[in-house]
Design a protein around this motif. Structure first.
Motif, PDB file in Angstrom:
ATOM      1  N   GLU A   1       0.709  -1.153  -0.230  1.00 48.76           N
ATOM      2  CA  GLU A   1       0.024  -0.098  -0.134  1.00 48.76           C
ATOM      3  C   GLU A   1       0.797   0.820  -0.118  1.00 48.76           C
ATOM      4  OE1 GLU A   1      -3.076   0.109   3.272  1.00 48.76           O
ATOM      5  OE2 GLU A   1      -2.914   2.487   3.065  1.00 48.76           O
TER       6      GLU A   1
ATOM      7  N   LYS B   1      -0.407  -2.043  11.029  1.00 48.63           N
ATOM      8  CA  LYS B   1       0.274  -1.382   9.790  1.00 48.63           C
ATOM      9  C   LYS B   1       0.770  -0.143  11.226  1.00 48.63           C
ATOM     10  CE  LYS B   1      -2.328   0.300   6.821  1.00 48.63           C
ATOM     11  NZ  LYS B   1      -3.829   0.613   6.379  1.00 48.63           N
TER      12      LYS B   1
ATOM     13  N   VAL C   1      -3.056  -3.902   4.190  1.00 48.02           N
ATOM     14  CA  VAL C   1      -2.397  -3.218   3.275  1.00 48.02           C
ATOM     15  C   VAL C   1      -3.714  -3.868   2.232  1.00 48.02           C
ATOM     16  CG1 VAL C   1      -0.381  -3.365   2.795  1.00 48.02           C
ATOM     17  CG2 VAL C   1      -0.232  -4.278   4.785  1.00 48.02           C
ATOM     18  N   CYS C   2      -3.313  -2.268   2.378  1.00 48.22           N
ATOM     19  CA  CYS C   2      -4.198  -2.405   0.411  1.00 48.22           C
ATOM     20  C   CYS C   2      -4.349  -1.635  -0.573  1.00 48.22           C
ATOM     21  CB  CYS C   2      -5.679  -2.358   0.506  1.00 48.22           C
ATOM     22  SG  CYS C   2      -6.711  -0.911   1.819  1.00 48.22           S
ATOM     23  N   GLU C   3      -3.837  -2.469  -1.033  1.00 50.61           N
ATOM     24  CA  GLU C   3      -3.496  -2.101  -2.861  1.00 50.61           C
ATOM     25  C   GLU C   3      -4.165  -0.981  -3.448  1.00 50.61           C
ATOM     26  OE1 GLU C   3      -0.373  -3.361  -5.282  1.00 50.61           O
ATOM     27  OE2 GLU C   3      -1.007  -4.347  -4.002  1.00 50.61           O
TER      28      GLU C   3
ATOM     29  N   GLU D   1      -5.064   1.684  -2.465  1.00 48.57           N
ATOM     30  CA  GLU D   1      -5.589   3.180  -1.597  1.00 48.57           C
ATOM     31  C   GLU D   1      -3.917   3.922  -1.173  1.00 48.57           C
ATOM     32  OE1 GLU D   1      -7.525   2.255   2.070  1.00 48.57           O
ATOM     33  OE2 GLU D   1      -8.694   1.989   0.844  1.00 48.57           O
ATOM     34  N   GLU D   2      -3.287   4.074  -2.577  1.00 55.13           N
ATOM     35  CA  GLU D   2      -2.209   5.126  -2.570  1.00 55.13           C
ATOM     36  C   GLU D   2      -2.324   6.334  -2.217  1.00 55.13           C
ATOM     37  OE1 GLU D   2      -2.416   3.755  -7.321  1.00 55.13           O
ATOM     38  OE2 GLU D   2      -3.010   3.023  -4.956  1.00 55.13           O
TER      39      GLU D   2
END
Ligand code: TTP
Ligand code: MG
Length: 362
Positions: free
Chosen positions: A114, A161, A249-251, A253-254
């Motif tokens: 992320e 996180k 942790v999410c892809e 969400e940058e």
């Protein structure tokens, strides 16, 4: 045990990012105190410092400080026989390119990444199974970044996180801090409450008023009490104080917020000028929204800095997602207007900086 507690998360944050990239790109400034930001104009510049490398930080210079003050610190150092700082303009294109490459490097170590900002990311590295191996992997990542881009990063490792993020800041620059699950409580207890992400000056001020300074003080407060003081955010704080964080942790969400701001050449209280500039910023912000692959926003935030540097932010979150420029303009204007009259500005203080930000993007 909740399966989530078995995760191993790394947070990677570049050291003095903009300044490190400049040092790397330009051998003339390498090893010197470097400040990246607005033009200091010989001490009369009006913008702020974006960042300073650690040599310049030793002079008292830091992010978000008025550039004129940074200039004075540099002058003081020079008079005492140290090198004066080198002031460089912000080169977003360059940092953006380096950031993109860094993120590719990080992504090669874990599919679950992320991007949290231009220079930081979370990696879910649970697949390594234990903290010893996680530490070794972090060393490899740091070496790879050093080798590929010539800059240093600090890494924090922990069971979620929240802990990873706090840990990465503990031994900057070039740090590596591992917090084992059984060490989470003693790790957090002595930290100042401001170390908890999300506790800004406003929450901190309120808590200081109740003699809560350290995380261990915060932990003595009941959930009900925190809810009474802070609403939903209080409940989240109750968990953070205990090191609990289940967010994945999410892809993708940058980019969480998009904003624009301007320091005016001259402080102003002209409604016409301010609303014009506000509209331009709204336009820029919406442009970046679509570039970032988003269509809607729900929260609008306006920042106002007065000529005496007192800075205020006002936010409004709408029930439904919005996409249109006129919605953004109206919401932003509604937040700005009280600063132009008695409601928020009884002494008619002039405005030095104005900013607009959108959040809760989808
Ligand atoms: P940070 O990671 O907060 O700061 P940093 O990398 O310069 O220093 P360190 O992490 O070692 O403490 O921010 C990353 C970049 O974002 C920073 O290099 C410049 C930019 N930035 C601003 O433009 N304004 C700011 O107020 C902050 C905090 C950062
Ligand atoms: Mg950084």
């Amino acid at each position: 045990m909740d399966y989530r507690e078995e995760r191993i998360i790394a947070h990677i944050d570049m050291d003095a990012f903009f300044a490190s990239v400049e040092e790397r790109a330009n051998s003339d400034v390498r090893g010197k105190p470097v400040v990246v930001g607005a033009d200091p104009k010989g001490g009369n510049g009006r913008g702020v410092v974006s960042t300073a490398n650690y040599k310049a930080r030793a002079y008292g210079i830091h992010s978000a400080q008025p550039i004129a003050r940074a200039w004075r610190f540099s002058e003081e150092a020079r008079k005492k026989g140290s090198e004066s700082a080198i002031f460089l303009p912000v080169d977003f294109l360059l940092y953006g390119r380096v950031s993109k490459h860094l993120m590719e490097i990080l992504h090669s170590y874990s599919g679950a990444m992320e991007e949290a900002s231009i220079d930081e990311a979370y990696l879910d590295i649970s697949f390594v199974w234990n903290y010893k191996k996680a530490e070794n992997l972090a060393r490899k990542i740091k070496e790879k970044i050093k080798y590929e881009e010539g800059i240093t990063a600090s890494v924090g490792i922990g069971p979620n996180k929240l802990i990873a993020k706090i840990a990465s800041g503990m031994e900057k620059p070039d740090g590596l801090t591992v917090v084992l699950p059984e060490r989470v409580q003693p790790f957090l207890a002595p930290l100042p409450i401001r170390e908890i992400p999300g506790i800004g000056p406003k929450t901190a001020e309120m808590l200081y008023g109740k003699k809560i300074f350290l995380v261990q003080d915060l932990r003595k407060i009941s959930e009900a009490e925190l809810y009474e003081w802070l609403g939903e955010w209080g409940l989240s704080l109750y968990e953070k104080a205990r090191g609990l964080d289940t967010s994945p942790v999410c892809e993708g969400e940058e980019i969480k917020t998009i904003g624009d701001q301007e320091t005016f050449e001259e402080d102003t209280l002209s409604p016409r000028l301010l609303s014009e500039r506000l509209y331009v910023m709204c336009k820029n912000v919406l442009g970046s929204l679509s570039q970032g692959g988003f269509q809607t926003f729900r929260t609008v935030t306006v920042t106002v800095r007065f000529s005496d540097f007192r800075t205020f932010t006002r936010s409004h979150t709408m029930k439904n997602p919005a996409a249109k420029e006129d919605v953004l303009r109206i919401e932003a204007l509604k937040l700005l207007l009280p600063f132009l009259d008695k409601r928020e500005n009884p002494y008619k203080m002039r405005i030095r900086l104005l900013g607009v930000r959108i959040e809760k993007l989808a």
